[in-house]
Design an enzyme around this catalytic site. Structure first.
Site, PDB file in Angstrom:
ATOM      1  N   ARG A  85      -4.267  78.460  13.453  1.00  0.00           N
ATOM      2  CA  ARG A  85      -2.941  78.037  14.208  1.00  0.00           C
ATOM      3  C   ARG A  85      -2.135  79.453  14.201  1.00  0.00           C
ATOM      4  O   ARG A  85      -1.476  79.707  15.089  1.00  0.00           O
ATOM      5  CB  ARG A  85      -2.350  76.936  13.539  1.00  0.00           C
ATOM      6  CG  ARG A  85      -3.258  75.735  14.052  1.00  0.00           C
ATOM      7  CD  ARG A  85      -2.711  74.557  13.118  1.00  0.00           C
ATOM      8  NE  ARG A  85      -3.582  73.328  13.380  1.00  0.00           N
ATOM      9  CZ  ARG A  85      -4.723  72.914  13.337  1.00  0.00           C
ATOM     10  NH1 ARG A  85      -5.523  73.521  12.523  1.00  0.00           N
ATOM     11  NH2 ARG A  85      -5.371  71.542  13.518  1.00  0.00           N
ATOM     12  N   ASP A 116     -13.269  66.911   5.034  1.00  0.00           N
ATOM     13  CA  ASP A 116     -14.265  68.083   4.670  1.00  0.00           C
ATOM     14  C   ASP A 116     -14.578  68.070   3.277  1.00  0.00           C
ATOM     15  O   ASP A 116     -15.385  68.726   2.868  1.00  0.00           O
ATOM     16  CB  ASP A 116     -13.254  69.427   5.090  1.00  0.00           C
ATOM     17  CG  ASP A 116     -13.240  69.598   6.504  1.00  0.00           C
ATOM     18  OD1 ASP A 116     -13.777  69.052   7.338  1.00  0.00           O
ATOM     19  OD2 ASP A 116     -12.272  70.392   7.054  1.00  0.00           O
TER      20      ASP A 116
HETATM   21  C1  S3P Z   1      -9.284  70.537  11.540  1.00  0.00           C
HETATM   22  C2  S3P Z   1      -9.471  69.301  11.773  1.00  0.00           C
HETATM   23  C3  S3P Z   1     -10.757  68.609  11.251  1.00  0.00           C
HETATM   24  C4  S3P Z   1     -11.534  69.366  10.129  1.00  0.00           C
HETATM   25  C5  S3P Z   1     -11.666  70.730  10.291  1.00  0.00           C
HETATM   26  C6  S3P Z   1     -10.337  71.335  10.588  1.00  0.00           C
HETATM   27  C7  S3P Z   1      -8.256  71.308  12.018  1.00  0.00           C
HETATM   28  O1  S3P Z   1     -11.661  68.504  12.195  1.00  0.00           O
HETATM   29  O2  S3P Z   1     -12.799  68.827   9.773  1.00  0.00           O
HETATM   30  O3  S3P Z   1     -12.408  71.531   9.296  1.00  0.00           O
HETATM   31  O4  S3P Z   1      -7.886  72.408  11.771  1.00  0.00           O
HETATM   32  O5  S3P Z   1      -7.520  70.511  12.835  1.00  0.00           O
HETATM   33  P1  S3P Z   1     -11.789  67.034  13.129  1.00  0.00           P
HETATM   34  O6  S3P Z   1     -10.211  67.249  14.210  1.00  0.00           O
HETATM   35  O7  S3P Z   1     -12.832  67.350  14.008  1.00  0.00           O
HETATM   36  O8  S3P Z   1     -11.545  65.822  12.062  1.00  0.00           O
END
Ligand code: S3P
Length: 446
Positions: free
Chosen positions: A33, A327
């Site tokens: 981000r 995760d």
């Molecule tokens: C993330 C959101 C999660 C996570 C990924 C990072 C993010 O995924 O598993 O490693 O930075 O917004 P999902 O939105 O598919 O749950």
């Protein structure tokens, strides 16, 4: 297409006491981000503590391809952004390698522009469902000119002259989907509203506010979040200090708990409550984890964690906790394999669409190493062996998934017999220092 030309196996053997003080790399979600928002904001953004893993570096490349100037100066990353609404059409496909977050958020960020963007990725990313992001983008007027069957990559998008702001209720617990819609809303005139029935990591909301976006979050009486973003506003560059990634800290934490007589300190770990589900669960299991030096680091709480070997007991992990530790289930399953009794994890449906089908990959990895588990449609039950007897001896298929590779290397550290993972190369996507850092604590990896 794979980001990694050849696979590189790794072996992990039972270790003695682990000790030392470490800092894990910067948080992956915040690093992606910071790159994106810095690239979009007017003026300069300076980022320290950035995760320099392959996933984030691919996001940096994509942002360069759309006009941002990004360079490294010592330990700082300097980003000169284009200004909201001013991304340029990339000349070539944007290659996100293994990165779901990079690709899905960038689809939102760039998809509503009146230009063509092509998204490609490696074999793992090309299997992952993108319809969850394309569906709301279509509602905003984005044309999906090309996609592989099932809305998979490679994907070609073309945005409308003027994107339509929408109200979108996120149908699954996904911070990536929430974020993609909000980022698309940055380029739509009017208010884009995301309704989030189940709260997920809130870095997009917090960081957009920090970059000056007009964004507000209201939680209604039933706990549903309504996130409203005024599009076409100004974003202004700022300094971002990225704290350590709790999802990377998870590996040395579990290693220190299961290896005998260990004491490991992990400094400067992000303690955002949407990310601390693993620590909460491990503490319920009896883990000795002390949180010290809690402090505010640029709008996010961080702490130093002191972790000592512990006798763990199996617990029931409720489905509501899944978004806050999504995760971390692979490495929690490893901890559970050394706990007394049964650990039941529920609400795991999203694990099936990660870098691999993580639920199946974890269950197969446990089974091949003699651990007792049951895989359900959206659940996993592990029956532990505190002494590690009979555990190990297997080769784990990692399916291009960094967290599967790291989890089973940690498992080998307390197993009776060595554990092999078929490929460690993709660990570089999120934790390039993993092998060296763990070896420095006392791990026997090769
Ligand atoms: C993330 C959101 C999660 C996570 C990924 C990072 C993010 O995924 O598993 O490693 O930075 O917004 P999902 O939105 O598919 O749950």
């Amino acid at each position: 297409m794979s980001s990694f030309a050849t696979s590189l196996p790794a072996h992990s053997r039972r270790t003695g006491a682990l000790s030392g003080t470490i800092r894990v790399p910067g948080d992956k979600s915040i690093s992606h981000r910071a790159m994106m928002f810095g690239a979009l904001a007017a003026g300069r953004t300076t980022v320290t503590g950035l995760l320099e893993g392959e996933d984030v570096l691919r996001t940096a490349e994509a942002m360069r391809a759309m006009g941002a100037r990004i360079e490294k100066d010592g330990t700082r990353w300097l980003i000169d952004g284009v200004g909201n609404g001013c991304l340029l059409e990339p000349e070539a496909p944007l290659d996100f390698g293994n990165a779901g977050t990079g690709s899905r958020l960038t689809m939102g960020l760039a998809g509503t522009y009146d230009m063509k963007t092509v998204f490609v990725g490696d074999a793992s990313l090309s299997k992952r469902p993108m319809g969850r992001v394309l569906d709301p983008l279509r509602e905003m007027g984005v044309q999906v000119l090309d996609a592989a069957p099932g809305d998979r990559m490679p994907i070609t998008l073309h945005g409308p002259r003027r994107a339509a702001p929408i109200t979108y209720r996120v149908p699954m617990a996904s911070a990536q989907v929430k974020s993609a819609v909000l980022l698309a809303g940055l380029n739509a005139p009017g208010v884009t509203t995301v309704i989030e029935p189940v709260m997920t990591r809130d870095h997009t909301e917090k960081m957009l506010a920090g970059f000056g976006a007009a964004i507000e979050v209201e939680t209604d009486g039933s706990g549903v979040r309504h996130i409203r973003l005024e599009g076409r506003g100004k974003l202004i560059g700022r300094d971002v200090a990225v704290p350590g990634d709790p999802s990377s800290a998870a590996f040395p934490i579990v290693a220190a708990l299961i290896a005998p007589r260990s004491a490991v300190t992990i400094e400067n770990v992000l303690m955002n409550p949407t990310r601390t589900g693993l620590i909460e669960t491990l503490m319920e299991m009896g883990a000795a984890i002390e949180l010290t030096n809690r402090r505010d680091a640029g709008g996010e709480e961080t702490a130093d964690l002191v972790v000592k070997s512990s006798r763990l007991r199996g617990v029931h992990v409720p489905p509501e906790r899944a978004p806050f530790m999504i995760d971390e289930y692979p490495v929690l399953a490893v901890a559970a394999a050394f706990a007394e009794g049964e650990t039941v994890m529920e609400g795991l449906e999203e694990l099936r669409v990660k870098e691999s089908d993580r639920l199946a990959a974890v269950a197969r990895g446990l089974e091949i190493n003699g651990a007792d588990c049951t895989e359900g449609e959206a659940s996993l039950t592990v029956r532990g062996r505190p002494d590690g007897k009979g555990i190990g001896g297997g080769t784990v298929e990692t399916h291009l998934d960094h967290r599967i590779a790291m989890s089973f290397l940690v498992m080998g550290m307390a197993a009776e017999k060595p554990i092999t993972v078929d490929d460690r190369s993709m660990i570089a996507t999120s934790f390039p220092e993993f092998m060296d850092m763990m070896t420095g604590l006392g791990a026997d990896f090769e």
